[in-house]
Scaffold this motif. Structure first.
Motif, short mmCIF file in Angstrom:
data_model
loop_
_atom_site.label_atom_id
_atom_site.label_comp_id
_atom_site.label_asym_id
_atom_site.label_seq_id
_atom_site.Cartn_x
_atom_site.Cartn_y
_atom_site.Cartn_z
N GLU A 21 0.83 -1.21 0.00
CA GLU A 21 0.00 0.00 0.00
C GLU A 21 0.86 1.25 0.00
O GLU A 21 0.55 2.23 -0.70
CB GLU A 21 -0.93 -0.01 1.21
CG GLU A 21 -2.06 -1.04 1.09
CD GLU A 21 -2.90 -1.12 2.35
OE1 GLU A 21 -2.52 -0.50 3.38
OE2 GLU A 21 -3.96 -1.80 2.32
N GLU A 25 0.99 3.92 -3.08
CA GLU A 25 0.71 5.35 -2.85
C GLU A 25 1.78 6.22 -3.50
O GLU A 25 1.48 7.25 -4.12
CB GLU A 25 0.63 5.63 -1.35
CG GLU A 25 0.26 7.07 -1.03
CD GLU A 25 0.12 7.32 0.46
OE1 GLU A 25 -0.20 8.48 0.84
OE2 GLU A 25 0.32 6.38 1.26
N THR A 26 3.04 5.80 -3.37
CA THR A 26 4.15 6.54 -4.00
C THR A 26 4.01 6.53 -5.52
O THR A 26 4.16 7.56 -6.18
CB THR A 26 5.50 5.93 -3.60
OG1 THR A 26 5.66 6.06 -2.19
CG2 THR A 26 6.65 6.62 -4.31
N ASN A 28 1.32 5.92 -7.39
CA ASN A 28 0.12 6.63 -7.86
C ASN A 28 0.29 8.14 -7.80
O ASN A 28 -0.35 8.88 -8.55
CB ASN A 28 -1.09 6.22 -7.03
CG ASN A 28 -1.62 4.84 -7.40
OD1 ASN A 28 -1.24 4.27 -8.42
ND2 ASN A 28 -2.50 4.29 -6.57
N GLY A 29 1.16 8.60 -6.90
CA GLY A 29 1.38 10.03 -6.78
C GLY A 29 2.49 10.56 -7.66
O GLY A 29 2.74 11.78 -7.70
N ALA A 30 3.16 9.68 -8.38
CA ALA A 30 4.30 10.09 -9.20
C ALA A 30 3.85 10.63 -10.55
O ALA A 30 2.81 10.22 -11.09
CB ALA A 30 5.23 8.90 -9.42
N GLU A 31 4.62 11.55 -11.09
CA GLU A 31 4.39 12.05 -12.45
C GLU A 31 5.19 11.17 -13.40
O GLU A 31 6.41 11.30 -13.51
CB GLU A 31 4.81 13.51 -12.56
CG GLU A 31 3.93 14.47 -11.77
CD GLU A 31 4.27 15.92 -12.05
OE1 GLU A 31 4.99 16.18 -13.05
OE2 GLU A 31 3.83 16.80 -11.29
N SER A 55 -2.75 2.77 -10.14
CA SER A 55 -3.25 3.56 -11.26
C SER A 55 -3.24 2.75 -12.55
O SER A 55 -2.30 1.99 -12.80
CB SER A 55 -2.36 4.79 -11.45
OG SER A 55 -2.58 5.38 -12.71
N VAL A 242 10.78 5.73 -8.77
CA VAL A 242 10.20 6.84 -9.53
C VAL A 242 11.28 7.56 -10.33
O VAL A 242 11.07 7.97 -11.48
CB VAL A 242 9.48 7.83 -8.59
CG1 VAL A 242 9.02 9.07 -9.33
CG2 VAL A 242 8.30 7.14 -7.92
#
Length: 249
Positions: A21, A25-26, A28-31, A55, A242
């Protein structure tokens, strides 16, 4: 032609619900750059939960897949099962499967063909051991591992294959092939494909590097002309993954 950069994360036999999880979270939040394909391969028990939470921008891969759709094959996964969960990729032929579970190159080729025929794309892994590197047979080993796959697949089916060159001596050891060493083998693989499959397949097939890739060495490796991305092990479980995804940005 310009090949789309490809970054895979092989989680191997690691993770818990809680750690997954946090990692999701990392991610899903990355560009994530638009010109990069990203795939992660969690342990089989977590495939469904990871696919549901991650995602849609990031694909999910199995770490292995069998060459039957159902039957008395205890412990195995069928391509139909993967597709049922929205899993679109599988690894095949990782050196740990070859070494610990005695998978031959012919067996890897059989599983690769079956997966592709049933809608699952394949990251096909090849690479030499340290002794083979030292005795100068790296090219021979890679060719011997590729040959059964080339014999099994049609030219059209190569569109669903990514080749991962992973020198065994560099996996999880902290040792990394230098950019020149990696590029030399990638260029050889591409030339082998041109000679043994077709020039078109050689030009289009993505050949990615794996072996202790991390946030510090990824940019220089990504700059090589025949390195089309990475298959990342330990670093794919960390936030630096990332940075590796963005190595060619």
């Amino acid at each position: 032609m310009s090949r789309q950069f490809f970054v895979g994360g092989n989680w191997k036999m690691n993770g818990t619900t809680a750690s997954n999880e946090a990692l999701i979270e990392t991610l899903n939040g990355a560009e994530i750059p638009e010109d990069v394909d990203v795939v992660v391969a969690p342990p089989a028990i977590y495939l469904e939960s990871v696919r549901k939470a991650l995602s849609p921008r990031i694909a999910v891969s199995a770490q292995n897949c069998y060459h039957a759709q159902s039957g008395a094959f205890t412990g195995e996964l069928a391509p139909a099962m993967l597709a049922d969960l929205g899993i679109t990729w599988t690894l095949q032929g990782h050196s740990e499967r070859r070494e610990y579970f005695h998978e031959s190159s012919e067996f890897v080729a059989k599983k690769t063909k079956f997966a592709i025929e049933h809608g699952i794309k394949v990251i096909a892994c090849i690479g030499e051991k340290l002794a083979e590197r030292e005795d100068g047979t790296t090219f021979d080993v890679c060719a011997a591992q590729l040959a059964p796959i080339a014999e099994a697949l049609s030219a059209e089916q190569w569109a669903d294959v990514v080749i991962a060159y992973e020198p065994v001596w560099a996996i999880g050891t902290g040792k990394v092939a230098t950019p020149d060493q990696a590029q030399e083998v990638h260029a050889y693989i591409r030339a082998w494909l041109a000679e043994n499959v077709s020039a078109e397949v050689a030009e289009a097939t993505r050949i990615i590097y794996g072996g202790s890739v991390n946030g510090k060495n990824c940019n220089e490796l990504a700059g090589q002309p025949d390195i089309d991305g990475f298959l990342v092990g330990g670093a794919s479980l960390k936030p630096e993954f990332v940075n590796i995804i963005a190595a060619r940005a």
